[in-house]
Design an enzyme around this catalytic site. Structure first.
Site, short mmCIF file in Angstrom:
data_model
loop_
_atom_site.label_atom_id
_atom_site.label_comp_id
_atom_site.label_asym_id
_atom_site.label_seq_id
_atom_site.Cartn_x
_atom_site.Cartn_y
_atom_site.Cartn_z
CG PHE A 61 -1.94 1.30 1.17
CD1 PHE A 61 -2.83 0.67 0.15
CD2 PHE A 61 -1.96 2.42 1.89
CE1 PHE A 61 -3.93 2.23 -0.49
CE2 PHE A 61 -2.24 3.20 2.14
CZ PHE A 61 -3.24 3.79 1.26
CG ASP A 75 5.71 3.42 1.71
OD1 ASP A 75 6.44 3.94 2.62
OD2 ASP A 75 4.54 3.37 0.95
CE LYS A 94 -0.34 5.59 7.60
NZ LYS A 94 0.37 5.22 6.21
C1 LIG Z 1 -0.37 5.54 4.57
C2 LIG Z 1 0.51 4.88 4.05
C3 LIG Z 1 0.42 5.46 2.87
C4 LIG Z 1 0.15 7.23 2.60
O1 LIG Z 1 -0.05 7.46 3.25
P1 LIG Z 1 -1.19 9.13 2.69
O2 LIG Z 1 -0.18 9.77 4.63
O3 LIG Z 1 -2.11 8.88 3.18
O4 LIG Z 1 -0.79 9.47 1.56
C5 LIG Z 1 1.44 5.76 2.15
N1 LIG Z 1 2.25 4.23 2.05
C6 LIG Z 1 2.21 3.87 3.37
C7 LIG Z 1 3.02 2.34 3.58
C8 LIG Z 1 1.17 3.91 4.84
O5 LIG Z 1 0.97 3.24 5.49
#
Ligand SMILES: *Cc1c(COP(=O)(O)O)cnc(C)c1O
Length: 404
Positions: free
Chosen positions: A129, A214, A243
């Site tokens: 994701f 990521d 986050k």
């Molecule tokens: C939450 C998340 C995203 C997206 O972040 P947003 O601030 O919602 O755009 C991307 N990669 C990972 C691994 C995430 O947990």
């Protein structure tokens, strides 16, 4: 309820009015122990005096300036993040998805500015994701998220997670980079084999590719290391974070080496809001705490404590199939439907977050106390009891689906 909010979320009928440390207080006055932290965002809990002071101090001076000018707060934040990681540069965004976009652009530009414009494709993994913008969706490759939004943005080749042979086979003359979550979050707290990230690093080195991590969810202390790549002994070239960075204030970033960022010259990328004085000040206050001596080590210790308690709970509870994860990013693979389990936990005054693969995620504030961990585990015990009574365990876990 007659809501004017776009119904893109199936919202739980529960609103919070206040937060205190790891606790959320609902509009009807009920107290919830929060093991979700707004999906790994409120990393220092609610109402932290140091964050509040930074917000108020900068809020009284200047909120926004524009990246046309120098922003000393962002300069300082970049210095500290690069000083604490593999990176030489930071670029600030407002969200995780925007950081992923910036990472993809940086990797493509690296190759085009090095005379290899044909190298634009990125290898990604099943169960990933990366956010909800069009390119991030294409990178994530979740059919449910892509459906109905037109052609999938070109340039992503998805291979099975934790399968180094498949990743190697997918490398071609157009490959620019490999994009990976060191531990998959939304995908169900999927921890790869210990050598996977290192093997990806070696593939990248051998084939002249960039490794993009990521760490939007795993970063900033969540896994018991400042960044999860440290767990696996393999640094990326580019990393997306977000986050936990603002402790609840929206801010993300990419961190990149000088070499990988060589294409990103003036005019190649931009943002109106990213890294503004208010956001950067709050993030600096978060770093004051997260970078302090012993903080991340404490997260690791508390993570061990929580995991050990959950392992004992698993022995007694049919609803639990497996406990996995690192630090304070743990998953409970369930034998009962995760949405029922999360509801049962709420009935016990505990917030947990569903993830794909029928997994309940535990992502408490990193400032959680030991007695609160013990309290959460006894609430989880009661939630298991409720869920088992409501629906006898029959479900088998799926490999991965799409919860987010
Ligand atoms: C939450 C998340 C995203 C997206 O972040 P947003 O601030 O919602 O755009 C991307 N990669 C990972 C691994 C995430 O947990």
């Amino acid at each position: 309820m007659n809501s004017a909010l776009l119904p893109a979320y199936a919202r739980i009928p529960l609103a919070f009015e206040r937060g205190e440390g790891a606790w959320l207080i609902s509009s009807s006055g009920e107290r919830y122990l929060d093991f979700g932290a707004g999906i790994a965002v409120a990393s220092l809990g609610y109402g932290h005096p140091h964050l509040l002071a930074a917000l108020e101090e900068q809020g009284a001076k200047l909120w926004h300036a524009s990246n046309l000018f120098q922003i000393p707060q962002a300069e300082r934040l970049a210095q500290r993040l690069t000083g604490a990681s593999f990176a030489d540069f930071a670029f600030f965004t407002n969200s995780g998805a925007e950081a992923i976009e910036a990472a993809i652009k940086t990797a493509r530009k690296y190759h085009s500015s090095s005379g290899r414009p044909e190298r634009y494709r990125i290898i990604t993994f099943t169960g990933a994701f990366h956010g909800r913008t069009l390119a991030a969706l294409a990178a994530g490759g979740n059919p449910k998220h892509l459906d109905g939004f037109g052609p999938r943005v070109d340039g992503f080749d998805t291979v099975p997670f934790d399968d180094i042979q498949s990743a190697e086979s997918a490398i071609g003359s157009q490959t620019a980079a490999i994009l990976v979550e060191p531990i998959q979050g939304e995908g169900g707290i999927r921890v790869p084999s210990p050598g996977f990230l290192k093997a990806l690093r070696e593939l990248c080195d051998r084939h002249g590719l960039l490794l993009i991590a990521d760490e939007v969810q795993t970063g900033l202390g969540r896994t018991g290391r400042l960044f999860a790549y440290e767990l696996f002994g393999a640094a990326p070239d580019i990393m997306a974070i977000a986050k936990g960075l603002g402790g609840g204030f929206p801010i993300g970033a990419i961190l990149a080496t000088r070499e990988s960022a060589r294409g990103m010259t003036p005019g190649t990328h931009g943002t109106t809001f990213g890294g503004n004085p208010l956001a950067a000040s709050v993030a600096n206050a978060v770093l004051d705490i997260v970078l302090a001596q012993g903080f991340v080590e404490r997260v690791a210790l508390l993570g061990h404590e929580l995991k050990a308690r959950l392992a004992r709970l698993k022995e007694r509870r049919e609803a639990i199939l497996e406990i996995r994860g690192e630090g304070l990013m743990l998953g409970i693979a369930l034998n009962v439907p995760v949405d029922d389990f999360a509801a049962a936990a709420r009935a016990e005054g505990l917030i947990v977050i569903p993830a794909a693969g029928n997994v309940a995620r535990l992502l408490p504030p990193l400032t959680i106390r030991e007695d609160e961990i013990a309290e959460a585990v006894s609430r989880l015990d009661r939630a298991c009891h409720r869920a088992e009574l409501a629906r006898p365990p029959v479900l088998q876990p799926k490999e991965h689906g799409g919860a987010s």
